[in-house]
Design a protein around this motif. Structure first.
Motif, mmCIF file in Angstrom:
data_model
loop_
_atom_site.group_PDB
_atom_site.id
_atom_site.type_symbol
_atom_site.label_atom_id
_atom_site.label_comp_id
_atom_site.label_asym_id
_atom_site.label_seq_id
_atom_site.Cartn_x
_atom_site.Cartn_y
_atom_site.Cartn_z
ATOM 1 N N GLY A 97 0.793 -1.224 0.000
ATOM 2 C CA GLY A 97 0.000 0.000 0.000
ATOM 3 C C GLY A 97 0.825 1.273 0.000
ATOM 4 O O GLY A 97 0.293 2.357 0.271
ATOM 5 N N LYS A 98 2.113 1.167 -0.306
ATOM 6 C CA LYS A 98 3.003 2.337 -0.286
ATOM 7 C C LYS A 98 3.153 2.888 -1.706
ATOM 8 O O LYS A 98 4.216 2.804 -2.324
ATOM 9 N N GLN A 99 2.063 3.456 -2.206
ATOM 10 C CA GLN A 99 2.041 3.911 -3.590
ATOM 11 C C GLN A 99 3.046 5.022 -3.851
ATOM 12 O O GLN A 99 3.768 5.005 -4.850
ATOM 13 N N GLN A 100 3.104 6.018 -2.971
ATOM 14 C CA GLN A 100 4.003 7.146 -3.180
ATOM 15 C C GLN A 100 5.460 6.691 -3.237
ATOM 16 O O GLN A 100 6.229 7.129 -4.098
ATOM 17 N N ALA A 101 5.837 5.797 -2.343
ATOM 18 C CA ALA A 101 7.212 5.293 -2.337
ATOM 19 C C ALA A 101 7.504 4.509 -3.613
ATOM 20 O O ALA A 101 8.603 4.606 -4.179
ATOM 21 N N ALA A 102 6.508 3.746 -4.059
ATOM 22 C CA ALA A 102 6.680 2.975 -5.298
ATOM 23 C C ALA A 102 6.871 3.917 -6.491
ATOM 24 O O ALA A 102 7.720 3.681 -7.362
ATOM 25 N N GLU A 103 6.081 4.995 -6.532
ATOM 26 C CA GLU A 103 6.203 5.952 -7.633
ATOM 27 C C GLU A 103 7.531 6.680 -7.599
ATOM 28 O O GLU A 103 8.142 6.944 -8.641
ATOM 29 N N GLU A 104 8.001 7.022 -6.393
ATOM 30 C CA GLU A 104 9.292 7.705 -6.280
ATOM 31 C C GLU A 104 10.432 6.805 -6.751
ATOM 32 O O GLU A 104 11.341 7.242 -7.468
ATOM 33 N N LEU A 105 10.377 5.530 -6.356
ATOM 34 C CA LEU A 105 11.409 4.584 -6.781
ATOM 35 C C LEU A 105 11.354 4.378 -8.295
ATOM 36 O O LEU A 105 12.394 4.386 -8.971
ATOM 37 N N ALA A 106 10.162 4.221 -8.821
ATOM 38 C CA ALA A 106 10.002 4.028 -10.262
ATOM 39 C C ALA A 106 10.447 5.255 -11.035
ATOM 40 O O ALA A 106 11.027 5.153 -12.121
ATOM 41 N N GLY A 107 10.172 6.431 -10.483
ATOM 42 C CA GLY A 107 10.581 7.660 -11.144
ATOM 43 C C GLY A 107 12.091 7.774 -11.273
ATOM 44 O O GLY A 107 12.606 8.348 -12.241
ATOM 45 N N ARG A 108 12.811 7.226 -10.313
ATOM 46 C CA ARG A 108 14.275 7.304 -10.339
ATOM 47 C C ARG A 108 14.905 6.231 -11.216
ATOM 48 O O ARG A 108 15.909 6.474 -11.873
ATOM 49 N N HIS A 109 14.300 5.041 -11.259
ATOM 50 C CA HIS A 109 14.998 3.912 -11.873
ATOM 51 C C HIS A 109 14.214 3.146 -12.948
ATOM 52 O O HIS A 109 14.792 2.239 -13.561
ATOM 53 N N PHE A 110 12.952 3.461 -13.153
ATOM 54 C CA PHE A 110 12.140 2.598 -14.012
ATOM 55 C C PHE A 110 11.592 3.314 -15.248
ATOM 56 O O PHE A 110 10.915 2.702 -16.053
ATOM 57 N N MET A 111 11.850 4.592 -15.384
ATOM 58 C CA MET A 111 11.382 5.293 -16.565
ATOM 59 C C MET A 111 12.378 5.096 -17.711
ATOM 60 O O MET A 111 13.519 4.688 -17.510
ATOM 61 N N GLY A 112 11.937 5.393 -18.921
ATOM 62 C CA GLY A 112 12.830 5.298 -20.066
ATOM 63 C C GLY A 112 13.901 6.366 -20.028
ATOM 64 O O GLY A 112 13.904 7.256 -19.168
ATOM 65 N N THR A 113 14.812 6.293 -20.953
ATOM 66 C CA THR A 113 15.866 7.300 -21.039
ATOM 67 C C THR A 113 15.398 8.465 -21.904
ATOM 68 O O THR A 113 14.504 8.325 -22.737
ATOM 69 N N LYS A 114 16.031 9.610 -21.690
ATOM 70 C CA LYS A 114 15.731 10.789 -22.491
ATOM 71 C C LYS A 114 16.816 11.003 -23.545
ATOM 72 O O LYS A 114 17.917 10.477 -23.440
ATOM 73 N N SER A 115 16.468 11.789 -24.540
ATOM 74 C CA SER A 115 17.459 12.177 -25.535
ATOM 75 C C SER A 115 18.497 13.095 -24.900
ATOM 76 O O SER A 115 18.355 13.525 -23.747
ATOM 77 N N ILE A 116 19.524 13.430 -25.655
ATOM 78 C CA ILE A 116 20.642 14.222 -25.119
ATOM 79 C C ILE A 116 20.160 15.603 -24.672
ATOM 80 O O ILE A 116 19.395 16.273 -25.361
ATOM 81 N N SER A 117 20.626 16.026 -23.511
ATOM 82 C CA SER A 117 20.329 17.367 -23.009
ATOM 83 C C SER A 117 21.628 18.092 -22.687
ATOM 84 O O SER A 117 22.679 17.464 -22.532
ATOM 85 N N ASP A 118 21.556 19.414 -22.606
ATOM 86 C CA ASP A 118 22.705 20.239 -22.247
ATOM 87 C C ASP A 118 22.499 20.792 -20.841
ATOM 88 O O ASP A 118 21.364 21.120 -20.466
ATOM 89 N N PRO A 119 23.571 20.953 -20.075
ATOM 90 C CA PRO A 119 23.414 21.602 -18.757
ATOM 91 C C PRO A 119 22.954 23.039 -18.956
ATOM 92 O O PRO A 119 23.565 23.792 -19.732
ATOM 93 N N PRO A 120 21.880 23.453 -18.305
ATOM 94 C CA PRO A 120 21.338 24.789 -18.559
ATOM 95 C C PRO A 120 22.114 25.921 -17.881
ATOM 96 O O PRO A 120 22.001 27.077 -18.288
#
Length: 943
Positions: A97-120
């Motif tokens: 039942g720890k949805q927020q923790a699951a989303e935070e973990l997934a947000g850090r390690h389970f999303m796809g990769t992004k295209s190249i970015s530049d440091p702003p």
């Protein structure tokens, strides 16, 4: 006129007359009495690859065009290495039942990769350094007389205000006056939302800065800064996508200044015209999960004359796929004809007048892309080349003019025609895209080759070939409803405005045929599947990237393909599914250590299959399962066993292999569940959403049925059959609703546009009146809870659902909402484009499919005639509507009652028909037609 030309003209005339005589006298033209002022008033033409929007102006005409393979980005790996290492922990957190923790973990390690970015930071430091200069735009008395003006707020981003592709640092300035009694008191300035970052100054002093595109700016103005007249200066930092002061969604909330202590009871409203200066338009690159569909350019015709005109008419004939503009000016009747030809791979524009030497204009090419070039090729041709910003794709287009009489000059990137009797323009365009993993194409050679093919063909031959090619698809289906009067005597925009209040059923028939027109124009063999906007888009930053959203929108684009007799046009979809099944294998291994293939809730030209955006909606695992349903439905409608064996079954089986591995046992119930996932697009990251289980169960059944037909994989069939029984079942909750989640937590006041858990009613068939009436009633209650509102595509889905519930009047109520003028939610634009808003083409396709579903259903083994016919459609005729089993039907009805029926069998086999309380079954032979009366009695002369 030579005898050859006369013969060609006669052939065209006879062909058109023949076609028109076989379409039940349908209302097949959109028409208007004024040129288009906005893009959603313009009229679309397309050949599957080259699409254009025709504005039909008199003094100047704009033809905005696209080539379907021009996108941002390039081939790359979208998968996050090591994601599978976090799958177990995410599942564990969700089970606890720890949805927020699951989303935070997934947000850090389970999303796809992004295209190249530049440091702003380096870039931001450089543009902020302007503040240190002795004279800079933040200062109260800075000289800005030479600056241009911009409308503020620009609610859809400054891109819609003529600033396409503008990312970077932009200064905006204006003044405001306050009452005398406000001087020396603290004020608040409400600047609405600003994308993405702002540095706001009052009378030369910085009063606030925010870096949040979703937060309104409410800044306190210190009392010692307040004067009778005050200067606002804002440095807007826009990194990507929409830019500028966008205000609030609610247009009644204006940008204003008010006393801090009395909370906006009395306000001074800021002017809607501000001065601007572009300081730097080279913003650092921003990484993206997926890429965006791009416009190519504009073909601009400048006729010069300011003289008044009359008898204006702008039309789109969806029977011939031809657009026209006509008017009278200075006593001369002018006409322009536009079409996008598939056989000749070009956009053609033909200009005529009823008097000689009256055709004069300048033709030029332009593009919203920052990097483009226009140059002379020869004495009748110019060329445009465009380079997508931060992408690997390049486009090349050629514009060639042929004229009769008068003079032609080419120079300064323009083609000038003076005093011609008639003229024809041919536009071709191509990119270097070859496939999702190959960009080695020669754009210039392809576009040049396309042009060379039409250079020596007559306009009449090209036009006839276009009509014949288009008609091979369009004429297979017709639909007409009986109307009280000739409603097509009114312009289309007026018909839309009064549809709800007046009786105009043939506007609905036109809407259905328009949907078919759009599919024929955007989905052709060898091309790409239509995206969120088909093949039409005028923005460098289109809504949602104009991608493929696979949690309904990409699939809805093809809902009308089978039942309205456009089955062949699904080849681009099937090719996309094949490519996704290849790319999705790596995603399955990387994220789930699983065999087979998986697709999450979005994809693009480069076939990304990994999770994107945010865990609360982007980790949805059943996109591939839904796409597999289209493969199975194609077999059901065509009975094509070769297609099933060679194309569909291997992909369907591979998807089933993934879910065979992916499903896990729920520790509370013991059921097999899908986790982690979402119920699109709400509820966050969860375990066990109902929609997933419906899709997976349907996939397992489809694969098992296919294997039996093909007589293969008996052990695998047995395994899938056993697993299907263990998947968490559909459940009825405490409100009598069909549960959307594993737990009974549905909110009956939830009015969300997605009705994901009703997938098993439509487009699935697991829940139905025949086999599961209790679940059907629960699903109906869920839909009632969701309400009748919604965006365009949502209304289209609800039409189909109410049709499956056999509630004809409620289905028609949704039709009426869908065909209302565009408002805050849903409806259509003047050109009949579906409004999310903004424009999304899925509502056009889904709405057309819904009308067909009201007239015929075949998902339960037998063909149900007029299952959801509302009173408003009491009389009509349909020809060429398709049913599962390989059957094609034509029938008419009067006063709500069937009069007669024809059934053509494409595949042979048993045909089962039902109309009200009458049923009949009979054996058919392939290629034969069967005639039945209103009582479903078979005519002895059938066959």
């Amino acid at each position: 006129m030579s005898w050859i030309k006369l013969y060609r003209f006669f052939c065209v005339f006879c062909f058109i007359v023949f076609i028109r005589g076989n379409l039940y006298g349908q209302d097949l033209t959109l028409w208007y009495q004024h040129p288009a002022n906005t893009w959603t008033e313009a009229l679309p033409v397309g050949n599957g690859k080259l699409g254009a929007m025709v504005f039909g102006g008199v003094q100047a005409d704009r033809i905005q065009f696209n080539e379907s393979s021009l996108w941002t980005g390039g081939p790359r790996n979208y998968n996050q290495p090591g994601a599978k290492n976090y799958l177990g922990e995410i599942r564990k957190l969700l089970s606890e039942g720890k949805q927020q923790a699951a989303e935070e973990l997934a947000g850090r390690h389970f999303m796809g990769t992004k295209s190249i970015s530049d440091p702003p930071e380096p870039w931001l430091t450089a543009v902020r350094a302007i503040e240190q200069q002795p004279k800079n735009p933040s200062q109260e008395h800075f000289e800005d007389k030479t600056w241009r003006e911009m409308r503020v707020p620009s609610r859809d981003g400054w891109e819609k205000e003529g600033f396409q592709g503008l990312d970077g640092a932009v200064w905006l300035r204006t003044t405001f006056n306050v009452p005398k009694e406000w001087i020396g008191r603290e004020l608040v300035v409400d600047l609405g939302k600003i994308r993405d970052q702002d540095f706001t100054y009052i009378n030369g002093k910085l009063i606030g800065t925010t870096h949040d595109a979703n937060q309104g700016r409410l800044y306190t103005i210190p009392k010692d800064l307040v004067k009778a007249q005050n200067q606002i200066a804002i440095q807007v930092i826009n990194y990507d996508d929409k830019g500028g002061l966008v205000g609030y969604k609610d247009p009644s909330r204006k940008l204003s200044v008010f006393l801090k202590e009395n909370t906006a009871d009395e306000s001074v409203y800021l002017t809607d015209t501000w001065k601007y200066w572009i300081q730097n338009d080279e913003a650092p690159r921003v990484g993206k999960y997926q890429e965006s569909y791009q416009p190519f350019g504009d073909l601009l015709l400048d006729f010069g004359s300011q003289a008044p005109f009359s008898n204006y008419k702008r039309t789109l004939d969806v029977e011939q796929a031809i657009c026209k503009t006509s008017y009278v000016q200075n006593g001369v009747s002018f006409e322009r004809t536009y079409f996008s030809s598939a056989p000749d791979a070009c956009l053609a524009i033909h200009l005529t007048a009823d008097r000689p030497r009256q055709i004069s204009f300048d033709a030029s090419l332009a593009s919203p892309h920052k990097t483009y070039n226009v140059e002379k090729v020869d004495d009748s041709t110019i060329r445009i080349s465009v380079q997508v910003k931060q992408g690997v794709l390049r486009g090349v287009g050629f514009l060639h003019v042929r004229h009769e009489g008068g003079e032609l000059h080419v120079g300064d990137g323009k083609i000038k025609i003076l005093g011609a009797n008639q003229a024809t323009l041919f536009l071709t365009a191509a990119t270097n895209y070859k496939s999702y993993n190959d960009v080695s194409g020669d754009a210039e050679e392809i576009a040049k080759s396309q042009l060379n093919k039409v250079k020596n063909k007559s306009y009449d031959v090209i036009r006839l070939a276009h009509i014949q090619d288009y008609q091979q698809y369009f004429t297979k289906f017709s639909l007409k409803f009986e109307a009280d009067e000739a409603s097509n005597s009114l312009p289309t925009d007026q018909r839309i405005a009064q549809f709800v209040k007046s009786r105009d059923p043939n506007l609905l028939a036109l809407f259905v045929q328009y949907g078919r027109y759009l599919l024929i124009s955007s989905s052709r063999s060898g091309g790409l599947a239509p995206n969120l906007q088909g093949i039409w888009n005028d923005l460098l930053t289109p809504p949602w990237g104009s991608k493929y959203t696979t949690n309904i929108n990409a699939e809805m684009n093809y809902w009308l393909a089978e039942n309205t007799n456009l089955s062949e046009l699904q080849e681009p979809l099937f090719q996309m599914i094949k490519e996704l099944s290849v790319v999705g294998q790596e995603t399955a291994k990387t994220y789930y250590d699983a065999p087979g293939w998986v697709l999450h809730h979005n994809t693009d030209l480069w076939r990304g299959t990994a999770p994107i955006n945010n865990p609360n909606h982007g980790i949805w695992v059943t996109g591939g399962a839904w796409l597999c349903q289209h493969l199975w439905e194609h077999f059901l409608y065509t009975q094509d066993e070769s297609f099933l064996r060679e194309q569909a079954y291997p992909i369907m089986k591979a998807s089933a292999l993934f879910f065979d591995h992916f499903l896990v046992s729920d520790p509370k119930t013991g059921w097999l569940i899908s986790t982690p996932s979402n119920s699109p697009e709400q509820g966050g990251l969860v375990a066990g959403p109902t929609m997933d289980h419906q899709l997976i169960r349907q996939l397992f059944r489809n694969v098992a049925s296919a294997a039996v037909i093909l007589d293969i994989d008996k052990e695998f069939v047995q395994r899938l059959s056993e697993k299907s029984q263990k998947i968490a079942p559909n459940q009825i909750g405490k409100h009598g609703q069909l549960q959307e989640w594993l737990e009974d937590i549905d909110d009956p006041d939830n009015k969300h546009r997605h009705v994901s858990h009703l997938w098993a009613v439509y487009p699935g068939s697991e829940i139905n009146w025949q086999d599961s009436p209790k679940l059907m009633n629960a699903a109906k209650k869920s839909l009632i809870f969701r309400g009748d509102g919604g965006t365009g595509w949502s209304l289209a889905w609800k039409i189909n659902l109410w049709a499956r519930f056999k509630d004809a009047e409620h289905a028609y109520k949704m039709v009426s909402r869908l065909l209302s003028p565009e408002e805050a939610g849903g409806g259509v634009y003047p050109n009949l484009f579906d409004a999310h808003p903004p424009f999304q083409i899925d509502g056009n396709f889904g709405g057309a499919a819904g009308v067909a579903e009201m007239l015929l259903q075949s998902h339960l083994g037998s063909i149900d005639i007029l299952p959801a016919l509302p009173k408003a459609l009491y009389a009509g005729a349909v020809k060429g509507i398709r049913a599962r089993g390989g059957f094609e039907l034509s029938y008419q009805w009067q006063n709500g009652l069937l009069t007669h029926l024809e059934v053509f069998s494409h595949a042979g086999g048993k045909c089962s028909l039902r109309y009200r309380d009458k049923e009949i079954q009979f054996q058919t032979e392939k290629g034969q037609t069967y005639y039945l009366d209103s009582s479903l009695k078979l005519n002895r002369n059938s066959k």
